[in-house]
Write a protein that holds these residues in place. Structure first.
Motif, PDB file in Angstrom:
ATOM      1  N   LYS A   4       8.831  22.714 -23.981  1.00 21.48           N
ATOM      2  CA  LYS A   4       7.421  22.905 -23.659  1.00 21.48           C
ATOM      3  C   LYS A   4       6.756  21.538 -23.492  1.00 21.48           C
ATOM      4  O   LYS A   4       6.903  20.665 -24.341  1.00 21.48           O
ATOM      5  N   GLY A   5       6.042  21.342 -22.413  1.00 21.92           N
ATOM      6  CA  GLY A   5       5.344  20.086 -22.169  1.00 21.92           C
ATOM      7  C   GLY A   5       6.159  19.101 -21.363  1.00 21.92           C
ATOM      8  O   GLY A   5       5.656  18.054 -20.978  1.00 21.92           O
ATOM      9  N   GLY A   6       7.424  19.371 -21.151  1.00 21.07           N
ATOM     10  CA  GLY A   6       8.247  18.493 -20.340  1.00 21.07           C
ATOM     11  C   GLY A   6       8.984  17.433 -21.150  1.00 21.07           C
ATOM     12  O   GLY A   6       8.891  17.354 -22.381  1.00 21.07           O
ATOM     13  N   ALA A   7       9.712  16.616 -20.426  1.00 16.73           N
ATOM     14  CA  ALA A   7      10.589  15.626 -21.038  1.00 16.73           C
ATOM     15  C   ALA A   7       9.825  14.576 -21.848  1.00 16.73           C
ATOM     16  O   ALA A   7      10.211  14.253 -22.972  1.00 16.73           O
ATOM     17  N   SER A   8       8.736  14.058 -21.300  1.00 19.47           N
ATOM     18  CA  SER A   8       7.999  12.994 -22.000  1.00 19.47           C
ATOM     19  C   SER A   8       7.443  13.470 -23.330  1.00 19.47           C
ATOM     20  O   SER A   8       7.543  12.779 -24.344  1.00 19.47           O
ATOM     21  N   VAL A   9       6.863  14.663 -23.329  1.00 25.64           N
ATOM     22  CA  VAL A   9       6.295  15.206 -24.567  1.00 25.64           C
ATOM     23  C   VAL A   9       7.410  15.428 -25.591  1.00 25.64           C
ATOM     24  O   VAL A   9       7.266  15.077 -26.769  1.00 25.64           O
ATOM     25  N   ALA A  10       8.530  15.992 -25.152  1.00 26.13           N
ATOM     26  CA  ALA A  10       9.642  16.256 -26.072  1.00 26.13           C
ATOM     27  C   ALA A  10      10.192  14.961 -26.667  1.00 26.13           C
ATOM     28  O   ALA A  10      10.460  14.888 -27.871  1.00 26.13           O
ATOM     29  N   ILE A  11      10.330  13.942 -25.847  1.00 24.76           N
ATOM     30  CA  ILE A  11      10.856  12.663 -26.343  1.00 24.76           C
ATOM     31  C   ILE A  11       9.882  12.030 -27.331  1.00 24.76           C
ATOM     32  O   ILE A  11      10.280  11.531 -28.378  1.00 24.76           O
ATOM     33  N   ARG A  12       8.584  12.052 -27.017  1.00 26.27           N
ATOM     34  CA  ARG A  12       7.599  11.496 -27.948  1.00 26.27           C
ATOM     35  C   ARG A  12       7.638  12.224 -29.288  1.00 26.27           C
ATOM     36  O   ARG A  12       7.570  11.608 -30.350  1.00 26.27           O
ATOM     37  N   LYS A  13       7.762  13.564 -29.258  1.00 24.90           N
ATOM     38  CA  LYS A  13       7.833  14.335 -30.501  1.00 24.90           C
ATOM     39  C   LYS A  13       9.086  13.982 -31.307  1.00 24.90           C
ATOM     40  O   LYS A  13       9.028  13.846 -32.527  1.00 24.90           O
ATOM     41  N   LEU A  14      10.225  13.844 -30.608  1.00 22.65           N
ATOM     42  CA  LEU A  14      11.467  13.478 -31.294  1.00 22.65           C
ATOM     43  C   LEU A  14      11.354  12.103 -31.954  1.00 22.65           C
ATOM     44  O   LEU A  14      11.796  11.900 -33.088  1.00 22.65           O
ATOM     45  N   ILE A  15      10.750  11.163 -31.257  1.00 28.37           N
ATOM     46  CA  ILE A  15      10.588   9.809 -31.801  1.00 28.37           C
ATOM     47  C   ILE A  15       9.660   9.828 -33.005  1.00 28.37           C
ATOM     48  O   ILE A  15       9.945   9.211 -34.040  1.00 28.37           O
ATOM     49  N   ASP A  16       8.532  10.533 -32.898  1.00 26.88           N
ATOM     50  CA  ASP A  16       7.593  10.609 -34.031  1.00 26.88           C
ATOM     51  C   ASP A  16       8.255  11.241 -35.252  1.00 26.88           C
ATOM     52  O   ASP A  16       8.071  10.784 -36.380  1.00 26.88           O
ATOM     53  N   GLU A  17       9.043  12.279 -35.029  1.00 27.90           N
ATOM     54  CA  GLU A  17       9.751  12.945 -36.126  1.00 27.90           C
ATOM     55  C   GLU A  17      10.763  11.994 -36.776  1.00 27.90           C
ATOM     56  O   GLU A  17      10.855  11.911 -38.002  1.00 27.90           O
ATOM     57  N   ALA A  18      11.499  11.261 -35.958  1.00 25.67           N
ATOM     58  CA  ALA A  18      12.479  10.309 -36.484  1.00 25.67           C
ATOM     59  C   ALA A  18      11.794   9.184 -37.248  1.00 25.67           C
ATOM     60  O   ALA A  18      12.279   8.736 -38.291  1.00 25.67           O
ATOM     61  N   ARG A  19      10.651   8.723 -36.749  1.00 24.90           N
ATOM     62  CA  ARG A  19       9.908   7.661 -37.445  1.00 24.90           C
ATOM     63  C   ARG A  19       9.433   8.140 -38.807  1.00 24.90           C
ATOM     64  O   ARG A  19       9.483   7.400 -39.787  1.00 24.90           O
ATOM     65  N   ARG A  20       8.937   9.380 -38.876  1.00 19.68           N
ATOM     66  CA  ARG A  20       8.495   9.925 -40.170  1.00 19.68           C
ATOM     67  C   ARG A  20       9.670  10.044 -41.131  1.00 19.68           C
ATOM     68  O   ARG A  20       9.559   9.714 -42.308  1.00 19.68           O
TER      69      ARG A  20
END
Length: 195
Positions: free
Chosen positions: A110-126
Motif C-alpha cells: 500500500k502506498g507504493g515502493a517508496s512508502v514501503a521502503i521508508r516504513k521498513l527503514i523507520d522500523e529497522a531504526r527503531r
C-alpha cells in the motif's frame, strides 16, 4: 549530553561548546603561549577538527567550516527543472538496486515502493536504536582514548572493558588517568544513555 566541540591542551580540557567559542578560547591560549599543543574534537564523534590558527581571532573564525558554525540553511531555489523527489520536504531521489522478487513485493505494498521502503527503514531504526547508540558511543570513546590516552597505563584493558560493556572495570582502569581525560572518556562511553 556531550558538548558539540571540546578542546584539550595537553591533559587539560580548556573549552567546550560550539566551534567558534572553543576555537576562540584555543586561539587566545595560543596567543599567550606559543608552545601550547591544542587538539579540538567533535564532541559527539571524537573526530579531530583541523583548525588553521594563523592570524587574528576573527581571521581564524572566518576560516571555520560553515557547516560547523551556522544552522542549516534552506537550499536556494532551483532555476533548472527539478528531478524526482520532494526537495522541499527533504526527500531526495537516489538509486537502489533490488532483485526482481523485491520489486514485486514492493509493488504490492500500500502506498507504493517508496512508502514501503521508508516504513521498513523507520522500523529497522527503531529496532536497532539502542544498539546503534551504544556502538556510536563506544566508537567515539575509542577514538578519543586512542588520541589522548593511547600511552596511558591500562589503555588496552580499558578499551577491552569499553567494548565488553563492563563499566565498572572501565572506570577502575582509567581512574588514575588525568581527570579531564578520564572524565571526558567516561562521558563519551556513557553517552549512549542520553535521549
Amino acid at each position: 549530553m556531550n558538548p558539540a566541540y571540546v578542546a584539550f591542551e595537553g591533559e587539560r580540557r580548556i573549552a567546550a561548546g560550539d566551534l567558534p567559542e572553543v576555537v576562540r578560547t584555543a586561539k587566545q591560549l595560543l596567543d599567550r603561549r606559543k608552545d601550547a599543543a591544542i587538539l579540538v574534537f567533535n564532541g559527539h564523534t571524537s573526530a579531530l577538527v583541523d583548525i588553521d590558527y594563523r592570524g587574528s581571532v576573527d581571521e581564524v573564525l572566518k576560516r571555520l567550516p560553515k557547516s560547523a558554525t551556522a544552522p542549516a540553511e534552506e537550499p536556494p531555489a532551483a532555476t533548472a527543472p527539478r528531478g524526482p523527489g520532494r526537495p522541499r520536504l527533504g526527500v531526495v531521489a537516489r538509486e537502489i538496486t533490488l532483485l526482481p522478487r523485491h520489486w514485486d513485493w514492493l509493488a504490492q505494498q500500500k502506498g507504493g515502493a517508496s512508502v514501503a521502503i521508508r516504513k521498513l527503514i523507520d522500523e529497522a531504526r527503531r529496532a536497532s536504536g539502542d544498539k546503534d547508540r551504544t556502538r556510536l558511543a563506544q566508537d567515539a570513546a575509542y577514538r578519543f582514548m586512542t588520541t589522548m590516552a593511547g600511552n596511558r597505563p591500562h589503555y588496552e584493558d580499558a578499551i577491552r572493558a569499553l567494548f565488553a560493556h563492563d563499566r565498572r572495570r572501565f572506570a577502575t582502569l582509567i581512574a588514575d588517568w588525568p581527570a579531564d581525560i578520564r572524565d571526558h572518556a567516561i562521558s563519551l562511553a556513557h553517552s549512549d544513555q542520553a535521549d
